[in-house]
Structure formats: structure tokens, C-alpha cells
Write an enzyme that holds these catalytic residues in place. Structure first.
Site, PDB file in Angstrom:
ATOM      1  CB  THR A 121      53.272  54.780 -34.875  1.00 29.61           C
ATOM      2  OG1 THR A 121      53.415  56.194 -35.072  1.00 29.61           O
ATOM      3  CG2 THR A 121      52.104  54.564 -33.910  1.00 29.61           C
ATOM      4  CE1 TYR A 145      48.677  54.631 -37.252  1.00 29.73           C
ATOM      5  CE2 TYR A 145      50.086  56.407 -36.481  1.00 29.73           C
ATOM      6  CZ  TYR A 145      49.934  55.205 -37.137  1.00 29.73           C
ATOM      7  OH  TYR A 145      51.025  54.569 -37.667  1.00 29.73           O
TER       8      TYR A 145
END
Length: 334
Positions: A121, A145
Site C-alpha cells: 500500500t 496499517y
């Protein structure tokens, strides 16, 4: 690249994973899916893919699949993806995204699997000092995350240095849209993707769309993001996989985006255009940690893998998302 590959797709019943299964099939490869169905849907998996309901942390199950199916490579999508939840429940993210990835990588090494594509990501960059963002820029994630994904990137790098193994880490920017043939799409209940929320609102499933922050240093004051069509992203995985097999000594870390962005307002305007209707927009304050703009420099994936997007058109992305949302209504009601 002519050899047909047997590819284990973790999280293959989820949004991006189910598109990757279709892309593998369309390219002539054989997909085998493992998914625990916590957030995925069994019906989202292509009918001719072999399906196992299970968890990637279950070493005996994963190693059995590798043996039974003669797995050549793994595409790893399984994990948790909601940024705000990672802040309130970091241990869930370090377990699902980091600890379980470690188990999966070990199963790959034990089973003799030599190639892995990892779903990472742009959150690994945190708030970049400048945009567009290149792969060699500092990785300073600002939430668990992003950190949980970066830790898996580090594990892959170290394992590749120690074993006969190579990998491609793909750092996604904002994934949007749905399969143009309406075979699968974003189906998550309570999804946090802007376009998913907007098409739900356009079809009367939500009353309004919240706009978080209108005072950013952008042309219209709302955050700018690089939106990539999920089918273009899926094709990038297949191209990356074939590159790993063709050159097993080389690994890659590459951005996946279009190299330009749209503001929140521009995305909502596109939904208005496509539906010929007006979304109700609710202005809210900024969310912590949201950068003004986050745009990829995608020159590396184009030059190194020859990847070229096919769906780099915002209105088309909206049309595909809308078509899928209508289809999903039928699936859920039928």
C-alpha cells in the site's frame, strides 16, 4: 512467458483478490484460492478456480494446498485494510497483516514455492514530502496499517536474500471500479472507499457522502488521490508474476497508480455526471493523517514490466462501479 502457472491466491474471495483470479484465468493460468471468508464472499470466486476455506496462518492447510495443487507462486491479498480501525485495534493488524504473512512466507519456503506477489500500500510512505511519490522515497507510515504492511515487505526482502525465492511488492494507491464484465466488484459491507460510498449513495443505499476536509492545499480544497481501476491493478499482478518467473534472481517493489489524481469533489462530480443526479454532500472536518495529495510516480512499473493501464478514465471507472453496485443489489436480494 508460456508456461501455465498454478497460483495460490490468498484472500481470493475479496475485492482485489477476486479480480486477480479473473486476470490469472484470462491470462491462461490456474488459480487456487484460500480465504477464511471473514470479509470475502464465496460467490465472488470464479467458478473454475479451486477454493479452500481456511486461514493463511494454518501452516498444515497451506502446505497441504501447495503440495496437492503443485503451487508455483503465491499472490498474497489476505489481510485487514481499514486504516482508522488499525489505529484503534493495532494488534489485529499486526496479527492479520504481519504475523500471518510470516506464517505464509514460511509455508512457501517449506513447500518450495519460489515466487510471491505481495499486496502492499501507498500507506507505507506515510505523508510524503513531495508528490508524485517514487519507490525510493522514505517509508514512514503514520498508522499501524501502513506499518504492518511495511514489516511484511521487510520480511520478503530478507527471505529473498536467504533463500531461492523472489517477490514483487506492489504498493497500491486508491483502488476503484469493478470488473468491466460485471463478474465481481467491491462487495464489502460498510466499505470505506470513496467511490463505493458514492455509488451506494447514488443508488439510495446511503443518504449522503461525507467530505472530510475542505481546506487542503489543492485546487478545490479537498484531498487529491490517485485512483486506479481494479482490473488494471489485477493485470499488473499477472505481469509482475510472469516477470518473477522469467527472471528468478530479481525482485521488485513498485507503485501501482496512474500518476495523476482527482479530488474528492471531482470524484463526486463524476458520479453526478454518470447518474445525471446530484449526490448530497456532507462537509466534515479533516481526518487525522490525511495528506493533501497522494499521487504515484508509476514510471518504474511501466519501464520495468511494460504495464500499461487500459481503464484510466474516471467516468469509466464510475460506470463500472455503478454497474457492479446494481448487480450486487440483485445478488443480495436474490
Amino acid at each position: 512467458m508460456t508456461k501455465k502457472l498454478n497460483v495460490l491466491v490468498t484472500g481470493g474471495a475479496g475485492y482485489i483478490g477476486s479480480h486477480a483470479v479473473l486476470a490469472l484465468r484470462d491470462a491462461g493460468h490456474h488459480a487456487v484460492v484460500i480465504d477464511n471468508l471473514v470479509t470475502g464472499f464465496r460467490w465472488a470466486v470464479a467458478e473454475d478456480a479451486v477454493f479452500y476455506e481456511g486461514d493463511i496462518s494454518d501452516d498444515s492447510v497451506v502446505q497441504k494446498i501447495i503440495r496437492e495443487q503443485g503451487i508455483d507462486a503465491i499472490m498474497h491479498f489476505a489481510g485487514s485494510v481499514v486504516v482508522p480501525e488499525s489505529v484503534t485495534n493495532p494488534l489485529k493488524y499486526y496479527y492479520n497483516n504481519t504475523s500471518k504473512s510470516r506464517s505464509l512466507i514460511e509455508s512457501a519456503i517449506v513447500g518450495g514455492v519460489r515466487h510471491m506477489i505481495f499486496s502492499s500500500t501507498a500507506a507505507t510512505y506515510g505523508i510524503p514530502e513531495s508528490s508524485p511519490v517514487r519507490e525510493d522515497m522514505p517509508t514512514v507510515p503514520i498508522n499501524p496499517y501502513g506499518t504492518s504492511k511495511l514489516m511484511t515487505e521487510m520480511m520478503l526482502r530478507d527471505v529473498a536474500a536467504a533463500h531461492d525465492f523472489n517477490y514483487c511488492t506492489l504498493r497500491y494507491f486508491n483502488v476503484a471500479g469493478a470488473d468491466p464484465q460485471c463478474r465481481t466488484g467491491q462487495s464489502t459491507v460498510g466499505a470505506t472507499h470513496l467511490l463505493k460510498i458514492a455509488v451506494e449513495a447514488a443508488l439510495g443505499k446511503r443518504e449522503s457522502v461525507s467530505v472530510f476536509g475542505t481546506d487542503y492545499a489543492t485546487p478545490d480544497g479537498t484531498g487529491v488521490r490517485d485512483y486506479i481501476h481494479v482490473s488494471d491493478l489485477a493485470s499488473a499482478h499477472v505481469i509482475a508474476l510472469e516477470a518473477l518467473v522469467d527472471d528468478p534472481q530479481r525482485s521488485h517493489t513498485l507503485n501501482c497508480g496512474y500518476g495523476h489524481g482527482y479530488s474528492v469533489m471531482q470524484v463526486l462530480d463524476a458520479v453526478d455526471r454518470v447518474t445525471n443526479n446530484k449526490l448530497d454532500r456532507k462537509m466534515e472536518g479533516r481526518r487525522a493523517g490525511d495528506p493533501d495529495a497522494l499521487i504515484s510516480d508509476n514510471s518504474a512499473i511501466k519501464e520495468r514490466l511494460g504495464w500499461e493501464p487500459r481503464y484510466d478514465d474516471l467516468d469509466q471507472i464510475v460506470q463500472h462501479a455503478l454497474a457492479w453496485e446494481r448487480r450486487l443489489t440483485d445478488i443480495q436480494s436474490g
